[in-house]
Design a protein around this motif. Structure first.
Motif, PDB file in Angstrom:
ATOM      1  N   PRO A  28       0.598  -1.443  -0.026  1.00 46.60           N
ATOM      2  CA  PRO A  28       0.089  -0.137   0.202  1.00 46.60           C
ATOM      3  C   PRO A  28       0.737   1.249   0.198  1.00 46.60           C
ATOM      4  CG  PRO A  28      -1.026  -1.900   1.592  1.00 46.60           C
ATOM      5  CD  PRO A  28       0.262  -2.175   0.739  1.00 46.60           C
ATOM      6  N   ARG A  29       0.329   2.180  -0.577  1.00 47.76           N
ATOM      7  CA  ARG A  29       1.463   3.193  -0.840  1.00 47.76           C
ATOM      8  C   ARG A  29       1.285   4.045   0.536  1.00 47.76           C
ATOM      9  NH1 ARG A  29      -1.594   3.931  -6.202  1.00 47.76           N
ATOM     10  NH2 ARG A  29       0.114   4.460  -7.965  1.00 47.76           N
ATOM     11  N   LEU A  30       2.138   4.767   0.797  1.00 44.15           N
ATOM     12  CA  LEU A  30       2.816   5.829   2.112  1.00 44.15           C
ATOM     13  C   LEU A  30       2.272   6.538   1.688  1.00 44.15           C
ATOM     14  CD1 LEU A  30       5.941   5.024   2.826  1.00 44.15           C
ATOM     15  CD2 LEU A  30       4.306   4.083   3.868  1.00 44.15           C
ATOM     16  N   GLU A  31       1.013   7.431   2.566  1.00 42.76           N
ATOM     17  CA  GLU A  31       0.881   9.353   2.375  1.00 42.76           C
ATOM     18  C   GLU A  31       0.200   9.982   2.846  1.00 42.76           C
ATOM     19  OE1 GLU A  31      -4.127   8.956   1.210  1.00 42.76           O
ATOM     20  OE2 GLU A  31      -4.195  10.515   3.342  1.00 42.76           O
ATOM     21  N   LEU A  41       5.694  20.518   7.006  1.00 41.85           N
ATOM     22  CA  LEU A  41       7.029  21.102   6.510  1.00 41.85           C
ATOM     23  C   LEU A  41       7.628  20.195   7.615  1.00 41.85           C
ATOM     24  CD1 LEU A  41       9.411  22.330   5.985  1.00 41.85           C
ATOM     25  CD2 LEU A  41       9.214  24.372   7.400  1.00 41.85           C
ATOM     26  N   ALA A  42       8.559  18.982   7.332  1.00 39.74           N
ATOM     27  CA  ALA A  42       9.063  17.654   7.885  1.00 39.74           C
ATOM     28  C   ALA A  42      10.547  16.985   7.236  1.00 39.74           C
ATOM     29  CB  ALA A  42       8.003  16.992   8.854  1.00 39.74           C
ATOM     30  N   SER A  43      11.656  16.608   7.612  1.00 42.59           N
ATOM     31  CA  SER A  43      11.877  15.255   7.519  1.00 42.59           C
ATOM     32  C   SER A  43      11.343  14.155   6.952  1.00 42.59           C
ATOM     33  CB  SER A  43      13.563  15.084   8.401  1.00 42.59           C
ATOM     34  OG  SER A  43      13.345  14.514   9.443  1.00 42.59           O
ATOM     35  N   PHE A  44      11.851  13.496   6.398  1.00 44.87           N
ATOM     36  CA  PHE A  44      11.370  12.062   5.504  1.00 44.87           C
ATOM     37  C   PHE A  44      11.272  11.062   6.939  1.00 44.87           C
ATOM     38  CE2 PHE A  44      12.511   7.276   4.764  1.00 44.87           C
ATOM     39  CZ  PHE A  44      11.717   7.405   3.511  1.00 44.87           C
ATOM     40  N   SER A  45      12.837  11.531   7.704  1.00 44.87           N
ATOM     41  CA  SER A  45      12.752  10.837   8.943  1.00 44.87           C
ATOM     42  C   SER A  45      11.702  10.457  10.021  1.00 44.87           C
ATOM     43  CB  SER A  45      13.672  10.969   9.665  1.00 44.87           C
ATOM     44  OG  SER A  45      15.090  10.738   9.619  1.00 44.87           O
ATOM     45  N   GLN A  46      11.560  12.369  10.515  1.00 47.52           N
ATOM     46  CA  GLN A  46      10.331  12.619  10.958  1.00 47.52           C
ATOM     47  C   GLN A  46       8.707  11.866  10.094  1.00 47.52           C
ATOM     48  OE1 GLN A  46      11.390  16.731  10.973  1.00 47.52           O
ATOM     49  NE2 GLN A  46      12.099  16.423  12.576  1.00 47.52           N
ATOM     50  N   ARG A  63       8.367   8.100  11.125  1.00 41.88           N
ATOM     51  CA  ARG A  63       8.311   7.885  12.169  1.00 41.88           C
ATOM     52  C   ARG A  63       7.404   8.411  12.607  1.00 41.88           C
ATOM     53  NH1 ARG A  63      13.814   9.539  13.094  1.00 41.88           N
ATOM     54  NH2 ARG A  63      13.363  11.509  13.568  1.00 41.88           N
ATOM     55  N   ARG A  64       6.119   9.055  12.002  1.00 39.68           N
ATOM     56  CA  ARG A  64       4.853   9.380  12.589  1.00 39.68           C
ATOM     57  C   ARG A  64       3.736   8.388  11.891  1.00 39.68           C
ATOM     58  NH1 ARG A  64       4.630  15.170  10.539  1.00 39.68           N
ATOM     59  NH2 ARG A  64       5.764  16.934  12.044  1.00 39.68           N
ATOM     60  N   ARG A  65       4.228   7.570  11.128  1.00 43.84           N
ATOM     61  CA  ARG A  65       4.153   6.775  10.891  1.00 43.84           C
ATOM     62  C   ARG A  65       3.975   5.168  11.298  1.00 43.84           C
ATOM     63  NH1 ARG A  65       2.659   8.361   4.926  1.00 43.84           N
ATOM     64  NH2 ARG A  65       3.841  10.005   4.309  1.00 43.84           N
ATOM     65  N   GLY A  66       4.636   4.823  12.417  1.00 42.09           N
ATOM     66  CA  GLY A  66       4.818   4.358  13.311  1.00 42.09           C
ATOM     67  C   GLY A  66       6.219   3.104  11.866  1.00 42.09           C
ATOM     68  N   LEU A  67       6.588   3.947  11.421  1.00 43.22           N
ATOM     69  CA  LEU A  67       7.204   3.188  10.148  1.00 43.22           C
ATOM     70  C   LEU A  67       9.757   3.429  10.487  1.00 43.22           C
ATOM     71  CD1 LEU A  67       5.775   3.418   6.381  1.00 43.22           C
ATOM     72  CD2 LEU A  67       5.592   1.725   8.382  1.00 43.22           C
ATOM     73  N   THR A  68       9.741   2.534  10.357  1.00 47.16           N
ATOM     74  CA  THR A  68      11.440   2.325  10.884  1.00 47.16           C
ATOM     75  C   THR A  68      12.077   3.101   9.540  1.00 47.16           C
ATOM     76  OG1 THR A  68      11.492   0.690  11.932  1.00 47.16           O
ATOM     77  CG2 THR A  68      13.939   1.454  11.505  1.00 47.16           C
TER      78      THR A  68
END
Length: 259
Positions: free
Chosen positions: A82-85, A90-95, A98-103
């Motif tokens: 499934p596509r990440l949505e 304004l946030a970095s890729f890492s942030q 992490r908000r999605r519960g992904l590493t």
């Protein structure tokens, strides 16, 4: 419920056979197979549904375009994750991950000090001979390549950047190490298809649809980043909430639109 032992038949009728097969494969991908699982081979599908190779290929190609399946050269066709949505913010890729519960993780392709191209120097408000850090990275979520980043960062306010661990959020490094917090940005989005080098770095087929973002980010009004990020369109999508802006409202009133 249909049984795998008695698959839905493909018949002559008002709906073309490749459309019928597309629907069968879409159902299979959605309810029977896990993400990254291989679908049956072309030959197996031809035998199981008594259809031609061209019918099978049309059905598969339609689902690849829709993003439900993806092809890996020399290996086969697989169910897409499934596509990440993302909402534009304004946030970095890492942030963001992490908000999605992904590493989030990073493959650093290179970091070097160089004179940036003219358009980049202009965006960063640099003199013609000023140097900047070029940082090229592949960004991953739960181990899956999502984006290729090609970024430029002015060297003077970021001394020794090449000696730091660049495997995480650069925004956090800018804040924690240099006291420079990214607080605003201008971003442009367009579409491309992956050429061979980009496809290889993203572990994607050549021609994969890409969402391309160009961002110029500032800290206290001073440009600190010019980055072009190429996201796999089959793994990433954007959500936007839209409202009628003041310009649109003024124009409607001027033209006599009563709404």
């Amino acid at each position: 419920m249909e049984s795998r032992a008695q698959p839905r038949s493909i018949t002559d009728g008002p709906s073309p056979k490749h459309v019928q097969l597309r629907d069968v494969l879409a159902e299979m991908a959605a309810h029977e197979l896990e993400p990254d699982a291989a679908i049956p081979s072309e030959r197996e599908l031809m035998t199981r549904f008594d259809v031609s190779r061209s019918t099978v290929r049309k059905a598969i190609d339609a689902l690849v375009v829709d993003g439900l399946l993806h092809k890996t050269h020399g290996k086969g066709t697989f169910v897409s994750r499934p596509r990440l949505e993302s909402r534009l913010h304004l946030a970095s890729f890492s942030q963001d991950m992490r908000r999605r519960g992904l590493t989030p993780s990073t493959v650093l392709l290179g970091v070097a000090s160089d004179v940036p191209p003219v358009d980049v120097a202009k965006a960063l408000d640099l003199a013609a001979d000023a140097r900047a850090w070029r940082i090229d990275r592949v960004r991953l979520a739960d181990g899956h390549p999502i984006a290729l980043e090609n970024g430029w960062y002015p060297a003077d306010p970021l001394p020794g950047l090449d000696r730091l661990d660049l495997g995480g959020s650069l925004y956090e490094i800018f804040t924690d190490t240099y006291g420079l917090g990214i607080d605003s940005a201008e971003q442009t989005l367009w579409g491309e298809v992956a050429d061979a080098p980009t496809a290889q770095r993203l572990d994607a087929p050549v021609g994969t649809a890409l969402l391309v973002f160009r961002r110029v980010s500032l800290a206290d009004g001073v440009p600190l980043e010019h980055v072009v990020s190429r996201y796999r369109g089959d793994r990433y999508q954007i959500h936007m909430s839209l409202g009628r802006d003041q310009l649109g409202s003024d124009r409607s009133t001027a033209e006599g639109d009563p709404s």
